[in-house]
Design an enzyme around this catalytic site. Structure first.
Site, PDB file in Angstrom:
ATOM      1  N   ASP A 199       0.838  -1.197   0.000  1.00 38.79           N
ATOM      2  CA  ASP A 199       0.000   0.000   0.000  1.00 38.79           C
ATOM      3  C   ASP A 199       0.875   1.251   0.000  1.00 38.79           C
ATOM      4  OD1 ASP A 199      -2.210  -1.567  -0.129  1.00 38.79           O
ATOM      5  OD2 ASP A 199      -3.035  -1.010   1.817  1.00 38.79           O
ATOM      6  N   ASN A 236      -3.306  -4.224  -1.498  1.00 35.40           N
ATOM      7  CA  ASN A 236      -4.563  -4.077  -2.255  1.00 35.40           C
ATOM      8  C   ASN A 236      -4.631  -2.738  -2.979  1.00 35.40           C
ATOM      9  OD1 ASN A 236      -4.751  -3.348   0.613  1.00 35.40           O
ATOM     10  ND2 ASN A 236      -6.768  -2.545   0.075  1.00 35.40           N
ATOM     11  N   HIS A 331     -10.522  -5.562   8.601  1.00 42.61           N
ATOM     12  CA  HIS A 331      -9.974  -6.632   7.762  1.00 42.61           C
ATOM     13  C   HIS A 331      -9.861  -7.948   8.531  1.00 42.61           C
ATOM     14  CE1 HIS A 331      -9.235  -3.459   4.946  1.00 42.61           C
ATOM     15  NE2 HIS A 331      -8.364  -2.865   5.723  1.00 42.61           N
TER      16      HIS A 331
HETATM   17 FE   LIG Z   1      -4.146  -2.619   2.501  1.00 34.78          FE
END
Ligand SMILES: [Fe+2]
Length: 469
Positions: A199, A236, A331
């Site tokens: 990230d 992600n 998460h």
């Molecule tokens: Fe992430």
């Protein structure tokens, strides 16, 4: 006044004592949730005209300069940079501290389009056959807009070579991100390379994945990553998968901008690979690429783990983005399917540490495993396991999405320490048996250690190094 004296006139104290006793006896299994209370403020992006985003002066001046390890053993460096006005020179001139002979390496240029954005000319150039433990200077650009930087190559790979890694994750480009990077740069335990746990820019949080934010991020971190390698992990926010605007190729911006030496470790894609650096063997995995049985990543890891030679590189460290053990309410269990696939291998091969990001806080586990379960039994509880890694979540770089402040209660027994703060860590490998690890929250001065532990190597010194009982 003693507790006894006060308790007779003050019943709440009795309840408090009883509650504490209950907590210790029943709930508290030794893990610690930090009492440090960070003031609840939003993370705010640094504006585009901030000094950290400044374009270097001059026509077509190289910008966004960054380096990473360029081979398997640390004798090569990949230099990357961007020119905006025209392609310019592909070459890197470089020379060592003890030689005035400038060597020249030729790179190549990539560009990509994304929605309405067209990238600059992205240069990648690998410098090879470098000497170990040597300072090199390098130049990119032409004429008046030539820019010079330097880096140190690591010592030769070997079992007792000390080496100091910084650890940063989920950085983004807010005022907090800048604080994290500044703290890392000023840390007295000077990091020699950064393990970046995924990230990077958070460009996908802007309208239509505003790709300009990839450019600004790369200018922001240049002050560190042009001078020491950052080892990249795909998170992600590197996916940039947006079919609604016609962008259907995952990782397109990331793979154009950030090259890694994946072929050197027999990998077939840049999302999983390994490097050896000093006394560490570092395996990078991708939470966002297929990892089921027979997939390329699965097959590669199955062959990679037996290749690790602990007599050469005692420290076996894994980097991946989505944590397997995470007791924040963010998460939660996203990493579970990957854990199920690979955790038995990590225990079998005695991985020392697994670093993950993704959750915007900090957590360190004890050595635990949860691998006894099969479809017929009920053995699905994490248990202490001295062959297992310590799991560290360090997605606390300070990005625009803010802090993860909602923690699951009670704290699971496997969780040794957790805190909702931004920060970075240093892994200071001393020799084949000992490594000193410290985590530093941004809200304190650099000398303050928010969390520390001496890690004992699982292969050479597999003594219990837990910090809770
Ligand atoms: Fe992430």
């Amino acid at each position: 006044m003693g507790v006894k004296g006060s308790s007779s006139s003050s019943p709440p104290v009795v309840y408090l004592v009883l509650a504490l006793a209950f907590n210790v006896a029943v709930l508290c299994n030794g893990g610690k949730t930090s009492s440090f209370v960070r003031k609840a403020e939003k993370t705010v992006d640094m504006p585009l005209d901030s000094d950290v985003f400044q374009v270097p002066p001059g026509y077509n001046a190289p910008q966004q300069v960054h380096i990473t390890q360029g081979d398997h053993v640390g004798k090569a460096v990949i230099v990357s940079w961007v020119t905006v006005d025209e392609p310019g020179s592909n070459a890197v001139l470089y020379w060592s501290d003890n030689s005035k002979n400038k060597r020249r390496a030729e790179g190549h240029i990539k560009r990509y389009s994304y929605y309405t954005y067209k990238s600059g000319y992205i240069h990648h150039c690998t410098l090879r056959r470098l000497e170990y433990n040597t300072k090199y200077y390098y130049e990119v650009g032409l004429g008046n807009t030539t820019r010079q930087f330097s880096f140190m190559t690591p010592p030769a790979v070997g079992p007792d070579v000390p080496y100091t890694f910084g650890v940063i994750g989920d950085l983004g480009q807010t005022f907090d991100s800048n604080k994290t990077l500044t703290h890392y740069e000023n840390n007295q335990l000077k990091g020699q390379a950064v393990l970046f746990i995924g990230d990077l820019s958070y460009a996908d949080d802007y309208p239509n994945h505003d790709q300009v934010r990839w450019d600004t991020w790369a200018r922001f971190v240049e002050r560190s990553v042009a001078y020491q390698p950052w080892i990249w992990v795909a998170g992600n926010h590197e996916l940039d998968y947006a079919p609604s605007i016609g962008e259907k190729i995952p990782f397109k911006p990331y793979t154009h901008r950030y090259h890694v030496p994946y072929k050197a470790s027999g990998s077939t894609a840049p999302f999983w690979y390994s490097i050896k650096r000093a006394s560490a063997h570092i395996i990078v995995l991708s939470s966002y690429s297929a990892y089921g049985k027979y997939t390329p990543q699965y097959n590669w890891l199955e062959e990679e783990l037996p290749r690790v030679n602990r007599s050469e590189t005692p420290w076996l460290i894994v980097l991946l983005h989505s944590p397997w053990y995470n007791s924040f309410n963010y998460h939660y269990m996203e990493g579970e399917s990957m854990r199920v696939m690979f955790e038995p291998w990590f225990v079998q091969h005695k991985v020392d540490i697994v670093f993950a990001g993704h959750v915007h806080g900090y957590e360190r586990s004890e050595r635990i495993s949860n691998i006894a379960y099969n479809i017929d039994n009920r053995n699905c509880t994490p248990v202490r396991d001295q062959s297992a890694p310590v799991y560290i979540t360090i997605g606390d770089g300070g990005n625009i999405e803010g802090i993860a402040s909602n923690l699951r209660e009670p704290q699971p027994s496997y969780s040794a320490f957790r805190e909702a703060s931004f920060g970075h860590a240093i892994l200071d490998i001393k020799n084949r048996t000992h490594a000193y690890y410290s985590w530093h929250r941004n809200d304190d001065g650099n000398p303050v250690e928010g969390d520390t532990v001496w890690f004992f190597n699982r292969y050479w010194h597999p003594v219990d190094d837990s910090t809770t009982k």
